[in-house]
Design a protein around this motif. Structure first.
Motif, PDB file in Angstrom:
ATOM      1  N   TYR A 145      56.152   3.148  31.050  1.00 55.13           N
ATOM      2  CA  TYR A 145      55.232   2.873  29.954  1.00 55.13           C
ATOM      3  C   TYR A 145      53.831   3.404  30.219  1.00 55.13           C
ATOM      4  O   TYR A 145      53.103   3.746  29.282  1.00 55.13           O
ATOM      5  CB  TYR A 145      55.223   1.376  29.642  1.00 55.13           C
ATOM      6  CG  TYR A 145      56.463   0.957  28.912  1.00 55.13           C
ATOM      7  CD1 TYR A 145      56.668   1.341  27.601  1.00 55.13           C
ATOM      8  CD2 TYR A 145      57.463   0.214  29.537  1.00 55.13           C
ATOM      9  CE1 TYR A 145      57.818   0.991  26.913  1.00 55.13           C
ATOM     10  CE2 TYR A 145      58.625  -0.134  28.875  1.00 55.13           C
ATOM     11  CZ  TYR A 145      58.794   0.253  27.567  1.00 55.13           C
ATOM     12  OH  TYR A 145      59.944  -0.084  26.893  1.00 55.13           O
ATOM     13  N   ALA A 146      53.452   3.520  31.497  1.00 58.98           N
ATOM     14  CA  ALA A 146      52.176   4.161  31.810  1.00 58.98           C
ATOM     15  C   ALA A 146      52.233   5.647  31.461  1.00 58.98           C
ATOM     16  O   ALA A 146      51.297   6.207  30.877  1.00 58.98           O
ATOM     17  CB  ALA A 146      51.847   3.973  33.284  1.00 58.98           C
ATOM     18  N   ALA A 147      53.352   6.288  31.804  1.00 59.34           N
ATOM     19  CA  ALA A 147      53.491   7.717  31.553  1.00 59.34           C
ATOM     20  C   ALA A 147      53.629   8.033  30.070  1.00 59.34           C
ATOM     21  O   ALA A 147      53.050   9.010  29.579  1.00 59.34           O
ATOM     22  CB  ALA A 147      54.700   8.259  32.320  1.00 59.34           C
ATOM     23  N   GLU A 148      54.388   7.215  29.331  1.00 54.82           N
ATOM     24  CA  GLU A 148      54.689   7.543  27.940  1.00 54.82           C
ATOM     25  C   GLU A 148      53.697   6.972  26.941  1.00 54.82           C
ATOM     26  O   GLU A 148      53.522   7.547  25.855  1.00 54.82           O
ATOM     27  CB  GLU A 148      56.102   7.047  27.591  1.00 54.82           C
ATOM     28  CG  GLU A 148      57.195   7.758  28.385  1.00 54.82           C
ATOM     29  CD  GLU A 148      58.590   7.420  27.899  1.00 54.82           C
ATOM     30  OE1 GLU A 148      58.741   6.410  27.176  1.00 54.82           O
ATOM     31  OE2 GLU A 148      59.524   8.159  28.250  1.00 54.82           O
ATOM     32  N   HIS A 149      53.059   5.849  27.280  1.00 53.44           N
ATOM     33  CA  HIS A 149      52.164   5.205  26.300  1.00 53.44           C
ATOM     34  C   HIS A 149      50.788   4.879  26.862  1.00 53.44           C
ATOM     35  O   HIS A 149      49.952   4.343  26.133  1.00 53.44           O
ATOM     36  CB  HIS A 149      52.821   3.922  25.772  1.00 53.44           C
ATOM     37  CG  HIS A 149      54.137   4.162  25.099  1.00 53.44           C
ATOM     38  ND1 HIS A 149      54.247   4.735  23.854  1.00 53.44           N
ATOM     39  CD2 HIS A 149      55.410   3.928  25.525  1.00 53.44           C
ATOM     40  CE1 HIS A 149      55.528   4.839  23.525  1.00 53.44           C
ATOM     41  NE2 HIS A 149      56.253   4.360  24.526  1.00 53.44           N
TER      42      HIS A 149
END
Length: 321
Positions: free
Chosen positions: A169-173
């Motif tokens: 979720y850090a990478a995608e959002h």
């Protein structure tokens, strides 16, 4: 290599496993084949009898006798398939899941005992040799897709859930460490205090590694379960893993007697919402909020477990809180 080489290895490995199981009755009170059927049912929560026959290459009459015995012992229940009323859907009862869990625990202990005899320096060589055998023999058979298996979490898997949720979720959002803290609390609460008959975690394994997860836990509202932490690794999206995980959660919640299954997600997770909609979830409310370093719209979804499950129409993995 000759036929005798393979037969000699088979005898050697069979003797190794037999020695480890000496006096422990690994499969008791079931036969090896019965244990394999229990394993398959425990890891495939919505299995038709025809699927079992194909997966285990069993004679139809032999499998029928095994299932009759399991039904008499209160381990399984049979009902018309949701996909085809002419087929029979087989699911484990709580007693059956306990039996499968005991067999799984014994199997893990047996393999752990085997690994205890191998030095840490030799374990990578052993693992590589096993992968080589599997790869070579798989190529000698008709090509087939790698299998996705849903299983209970092994030691270390709960930590994997926290780590991969935070990283994905850090990478995608662009979500910050607040989300990792939330996931860590959810997982810790489950690890420290959960009812195994009413709450469960699934790990999706593909090609020998964990690639997805989901949780089913009790909600504060009576007779209501909550679906949490659905996640599918980005490089395995498109394999139907998200649908498999949600279907497992719904089947479990319905099987143990919950009335409703609810979840909370955010509007930016569009792929996950499509999975929920395919399985009959209905959006009941939404509200803007500031969380995880972002402005989001939180959404509450609900599924009435008394309604018939919807048919799958493809596979679009995704994730949520």
């Amino acid at each position: 290599m000759t036929v005798q080489d393979i037969r000699s290895f088979n005898r050697f490995y069979t003797n190794v496993i037999g020695a480890l199981d000496y006096g422990r009755h690994l499969y008791a009170p079931y036969t090896l084949t019965e244990s394999r059927v229990l394993y398959e049912l425990a890891h495939s929560p919505r299995t038709d009898a025809a699927d079992l026959r194909a997966a285990l290459s069993l004679d139809a009459g032999y499998l029928s006798r095994i299932l009759n015995k399991f039904e008499q012992d209160g381990l399984v229940r049979r009902a018309p398939s949701d996909k085809d009323p002419r087929r029979r859907r087989i699911t484990l009862t709580p007693r059956g899941r306990d039996a499968a869990g005991l067999l799984e625990e014994r199997a893990r202990e047996t393999v752990a005992a085997l690994l205890d005899t191998v030095s840490p320096a030799d374990r990578p060589r052993l693992a590589e040799a096993m992968r080589t055998i599997r790869s070579v023999l798989d190529k000698s058979r008709a090509p087939r897709p790698r299998e996705v298996v849903l299983r209970d979490p092994a030691p270390g898997d709960l930590g994997w859930i926290v780590q991969r949720n935070a990283a994905v979720y850090a990478a995608e959002h662009g979500w910050n460490a607040d989300y990792e803290g939330l996931v860590a609390r959810i997982v810790a609460d489950f690890a420290e205090d959960h009812d195994p008959h009413l709450e469960r975690v699934w790990i999706a394994e593909w090609d020998g590694r964990p690639v997805g997860c989901v949780m089913c836990v009790r909600d504060e509202v009576p007779a209501t379960a909550r679906l949490r932490l659905l996640l599918v690794e980005p490089d395995t999206r498109g394999l139907g893993i998200g649908d498999r995980l949600v279907e497992a959660c719904i089947g479990f919640a319905r099987g143990v007697g919950y009335r409703d299954l609810v979840l909370w997600t955010n509007d930016v997770l569009a792929a996950a919402r499509r999975i929920y909609q395919r399985h009959g979830f209905v959006l009941v409310s939404e509200k803007p909020h500031r969380s995880f370093g972002k402005d989001l719209v939180g959404q509450d979804w609900r599924l009435d477990l008394h309604t018939a499950p919807e048919q799958l129409r493809g596979a679009v993995p995704g994730g949520h809180e």
